[in-house]
Every structure is written in C-alpha cells, then in structure tokens.
Design a protein around this motif. Structure first.
Motif, PDB file in Angstrom:
ATOM      1  N   LEU A 170       0.801  -1.224   0.000  1.00 23.29           N
ATOM      2  CA  LEU A 170       0.000   0.000   0.000  1.00 23.29           C
ATOM      3  C   LEU A 170       0.833   1.273   0.000  1.00 23.29           C
ATOM      4  CD1 LEU A 170      -2.761  -0.943   2.607  1.00 23.29           C
ATOM      5  CD2 LEU A 170      -2.860  -1.129   0.110  1.00 23.29           C
ATOM      6  N   CYS A 171       0.303   2.286  -0.674  1.00 19.38           N
ATOM      7  CA  CYS A 171       0.878   3.628  -0.562  1.00 19.38           C
ATOM      8  C   CYS A 171      -0.088   4.566   0.150  1.00 19.38           C
ATOM      9  CB  CYS A 171       1.249   4.181  -1.936  1.00 19.38           C
ATOM     10  SG  CYS A 171      -0.141   4.452  -3.042  1.00 19.38           S
ATOM     11  N   GLY A 172      -1.344   4.156   0.288  1.00 12.86           N
ATOM     12  CA  GLY A 172      -2.297   5.012   0.965  1.00 12.86           C
ATOM     13  C   GLY A 172      -3.548   4.272   1.382  1.00 12.86           C
ATOM     14  N   LEU A 173      -4.268   4.870   2.324  1.00 12.34           N
ATOM     15  CA  LEU A 173      -5.520   4.310   2.817  1.00 12.34           C
ATOM     16  C   LEU A 173      -6.418   5.463   3.234  1.00 12.34           C
ATOM     17  CD1 LEU A 173      -6.920   1.556   3.698  1.00 12.34           C
ATOM     18  CD2 LEU A 173      -6.118   2.103   6.005  1.00 12.34           C
ATOM     19  N   LEU A 174      -7.691   5.369   2.884  1.00 10.25           N
ATOM     20  CA  LEU A 174      -8.656   6.394   3.261  1.00 10.25           C
ATOM     21  C   LEU A 174      -9.832   5.717   3.933  1.00 10.25           C
ATOM     22  CD1 LEU A 174      -8.848   9.469   2.979  1.00 10.25           C
ATOM     23  CD2 LEU A 174     -10.254   9.122   0.962  1.00 10.25           C
ATOM     24  N   VAL A 175     -10.176   6.170   5.126  1.00  6.84           N
ATOM     25  CA  VAL A 175     -11.228   5.533   5.913  1.00  6.84           C
ATOM     26  C   VAL A 175     -12.266   6.578   6.299  1.00  6.84           C
ATOM     27  CG1 VAL A 175     -11.759   4.176   7.968  1.00  6.84           C
ATOM     28  CG2 VAL A 175      -9.522   3.944   6.868  1.00  6.84           C
ATOM     29  N   LYS A 176     -13.530   6.337   5.953  1.00  5.39           N
ATOM     30  CA  LYS A 176     -14.623   7.222   6.360  1.00  5.39           C
ATOM     31  C   LYS A 176     -15.508   6.471   7.334  1.00  5.39           C
ATOM     32  CE  LYS A 176     -18.494   7.698   4.285  1.00  5.39           C
ATOM     33  NZ  LYS A 176     -19.341   7.485   5.496  1.00  5.39           N
ATOM     34  N   ALA A 177     -15.642   7.011   8.528  1.00 11.19           N
ATOM     35  CA  ALA A 177     -16.485   6.382   9.536  1.00 11.19           C
ATOM     36  C   ALA A 177     -17.950   6.759   9.310  1.00 11.19           C
ATOM     37  CB  ALA A 177     -16.030   6.799  10.930  1.00 11.19           C
ATOM     38  N   ARG A 178     -18.836   6.236  10.140  1.00 14.26           N
ATOM     39  CA  ARG A 178     -20.264   6.497   9.950  1.00 14.26           C
ATOM     40  C   ARG A 178     -20.614   7.966  10.130  1.00 14.26           C
ATOM     41  NH1 ARG A 178     -22.576   1.897   8.769  1.00 14.26           N
ATOM     42  NH2 ARG A 178     -22.078  -0.050   9.853  1.00 14.26           N
ATOM     43  N   GLY A 179     -19.844   8.664  10.956  1.00 14.47           N
ATOM     44  CA  GLY A 179     -20.117  10.080  11.171  1.00 14.47           C
ATOM     45  C   GLY A 179     -19.519  10.979  10.115  1.00 14.47           C
ATOM     46  N   SER A 180     -19.030  10.389   9.020  1.00  9.52           N
ATOM     47  CA  SER A 180     -18.410  11.114   7.909  1.00  9.52           C
ATOM     48  C   SER A 180     -17.068  11.728   8.268  1.00  9.52           C
ATOM     49  CB  SER A 180     -19.351  12.194   7.346  1.00  9.52           C
ATOM     50  OG  SER A 180     -20.486  11.595   6.759  1.00  9.52           O
ATOM     51  N   HIS A 181     -16.475  11.309   9.392  1.00 13.05           N
ATOM     52  CA  HIS A 181     -15.110  11.723   9.709  1.00 13.05           C
ATOM     53  C   HIS A 181     -14.151  10.867   8.884  1.00 13.05           C
ATOM     54  CE1 HIS A 181     -17.328  13.403  12.975  1.00 13.05           C
ATOM     55  NE2 HIS A 181     -17.510  12.244  13.563  1.00 13.05           N
ATOM     56  N   TYR A 182     -12.999  11.452   8.559  1.00 16.55           N
ATOM     57  CA  TYR A 182     -12.024  10.746   7.734  1.00 16.55           C
ATOM     58  C   TYR A 182     -10.717  10.530   8.478  1.00 16.55           C
ATOM     59  CZ  TYR A 182     -14.692  11.563   3.418  1.00 16.55           C
ATOM     60  OH  TYR A 182     -15.650  11.560   2.431  1.00 16.55           O
ATOM     61  N   LEU A 183     -10.105   9.392   8.216  1.00 11.53           N
ATOM     62  CA  LEU A 183      -8.695   9.178   8.516  1.00 11.53           C
ATOM     63  C   LEU A 183      -8.013   8.889   7.193  1.00 11.53           C
ATOM     64  CD1 LEU A 183      -8.235   6.945  11.712  1.00 11.53           C
ATOM     65  CD2 LEU A 183      -7.836   9.391  11.472  1.00 11.53           C
ATOM     66  N   GLU A 184      -6.946   9.610   6.924  1.00 12.32           N
ATOM     67  CA  GLU A 184      -6.175   9.379   5.706  1.00 12.32           C
ATOM     68  C   GLU A 184      -4.764   8.965   6.093  1.00 12.32           C
ATOM     69  OE1 GLU A 184      -4.657  11.667   1.658  1.00 12.32           O
ATOM     70  OE2 GLU A 184      -5.822  12.732   3.166  1.00 12.32           O
TER      71      GLU A 184
END
Length: 279
Positions: A170-184
């Motif tokens: 991997l070079c990247g990962l994007l995660v959107k939780a149920r509250g629409s918050h992001y971790l990149e």
C-alpha cells in the motif's frame, strides 16, 4: 450519504421544510421530483438515485399526519418546477413517520416507480463505513460496510490490512467512519506512515495530524510525498489500535488512548477526490 434532515421526525414541520426549500437557490434551477414514502431507501433506489452520493437528493422525515399536506404545500410553491406522481408514493402507517424527498430530474432518474414489495422503514439508515486502499501499482480497492460493523468485522479488516502492510503493498488508505469523519494514511518504506484526521467540521479547512514521539522536522520521503519526521507513525500495532478505535467508536482516539494530534493547515484537499463521494 445524501442530505437527510434530522432523525427526530417530530421536529420537522411543514413550515420549517418549506422555508428551507425557499432558502436554497438550487431548487429554483431545473425540474425537481417531489415524493413521499415510508421507505426512502427503496424509493430512491427505484428512482435510480444513489443514497451514497452527495447532492443527489434531499430528504426530511416528518410526522405521518403532516406528510401529505407538506407535499401539497411544496407543489403549491410558486417559482419552482416540480413534478410528482401519486402512484409512485409509498405510504404505510406502520410507523409514525414518513419521508419527504426531492431530487433533480435527469436522464438517469426515473420519476415513475413501482412500489410493489416495498416495506416500511423504522428509522433512517446509518451512513456506511467506506475504506479505500491505494496500492503501489496505482490500483484502488474499496470496501463498504452498510450494515453492522462489530468487533469481529473490524478485526477481520485489520488482519487484512496488516497483511497488506507487511507485504509493502500500500501507498495510501482512506477511511470514512459512519459520522463522515475521515482518517487518511500515507505510507512509506518500512511501514511508517502519516495519519491525518478530518472531522469535516472546520470552516477553515484545517485538519489534525498524528503527532509521534520524534521532535525532528526533517522531511522523510513517503510514496506520495515528504513529511516531517514528527508526523510519522512507525509502530504498526499503534496504527492498528488507532484504526480500531476510530472504526468502532466513530471518533479519533485522544489523550486517554495516549495518542497526540496537532492541528495542520489544509495545503491540499484530495480526500474527497480519492473517495469519489461525499457521504
């Protein structure tokens, strides 16, 4: 998801909904469909509307007794182009609320639908958890969790992620939780990565970055750019713990979890582009 308005149907009144429509200039542009349903998910999907695509529709929950009157009040508003089909409304009195929905009519949408087989919806669905992998070959893979996301599901995802990281895929990962918050996350050689958190609430566009133990500002090259050393996470288990907390709690870990964050200026904003959606 698209624009859901409140989850407390008793708070939505005819006056409030019609006033909101008057405030938004978008409704004065083009032809809009006005529908009433006891299950907005099934109705919108039948209209060929994606419930995960931002700006594709607007939806309000409203007391059962006010639903028909609110729809008529909207259709009577002057200066707008409305279309509606009574036989496309799905009405059911199982629950005390109905859902009023509006969407722009395009060549992709179907104004008339068949509601046979529809079932009433007790409450609005939760937004999905969306996880997108970016590998070193520039390929993308998306995981979507629409329903329950329990501890076992989370551990399954983390196991898959750990395998990919140990294999340097991997070079990247994007995660959107149920509250629409992001971790990149952006990765580099040896498993190090940056972790940025976006709450989607900052008017200035700022976000927060993971703060590691290092105090060095030396730039470290990652696959997608260079970042100061103090922003790097070098502990795989700590990274997995941060993701586990974020996915199960729908918020970032903080001081109680011994995780530090620093406010960063938004010099670039490609998270929404990467996700391909604004849920």
């Amino acid at each position: 998801m698209g624009f859901w308005r409140r989850s407390n149907y008793e708070a939505n009144t005819i006056e409030m909904i019609t006033n909101q429509i008057r405030w938004w200039a978008m409704f004065r542009s083009g032809l809009w469909y006005v529908g009433l349903t006891a299950n907005p998910v099934q109705s919108l999907q039948a209209h060929h509307i994606s419930i995960y695509e931002k700006n594709s529709f607007h939806c309000w929950d409203i007391p059962q007794k006010d639903g028909a009157a609110c729809k008529e009040a909207i259709l009577a508003m002057e200066g707008y182009q409305w279309i509606s089909h009574a036989d496309s409304d799905y009405l059911d009195d199982t629950y005390p609320n109905l859902y009023l929905y509006l969407f722009p009519v395009t060549y992709r949408t179907s104004p008339q639908i068949d509601t046979a087989g529809f079932t009433p919806l007790r409450a609005m669905p939760k937004p999905p958890i969306v996880i997108r992998f970016f590998d070193r070959n520039e390929a993308e893979t998306t995981l979507r969790f629409d329903d329950s996301f329990d501890t076992a599901t989370c551990e399954g995802f983390l196991t898959e992620l750990k395998e990919k990281l140990l294999a340097n895929e991997l070079c990247g990962l994007l995660v959107k939780a149920r509250g629409s918050h992001y971790l990149e996350l952006e990765f580099g050689e040896g498993g190090c990565c940056t972790i940025t958190y976006d709450s989607r609430t900052s008017q200035s566009g700022s976000f927060q970055g993971y703060r590691g133990q290092s105090k060095s500002r030396k730039l470290i090259p990652l696959f997608t750019g260079s970042y100061p050393d103090y922003m790097l996470c070098r502990d795989l288990e700590e990274l997995l713990a941060i993701l586990r907390y974020f996915l199960l709690k729908d918020r970032k870990p903080g001081k109680r979890q011994n995780v530090k964050w620093v406010v960063m200026a938004a010099e670039k904003d490609f998270r929404n582009y990467k996700m391909g959606l604004n849920d």
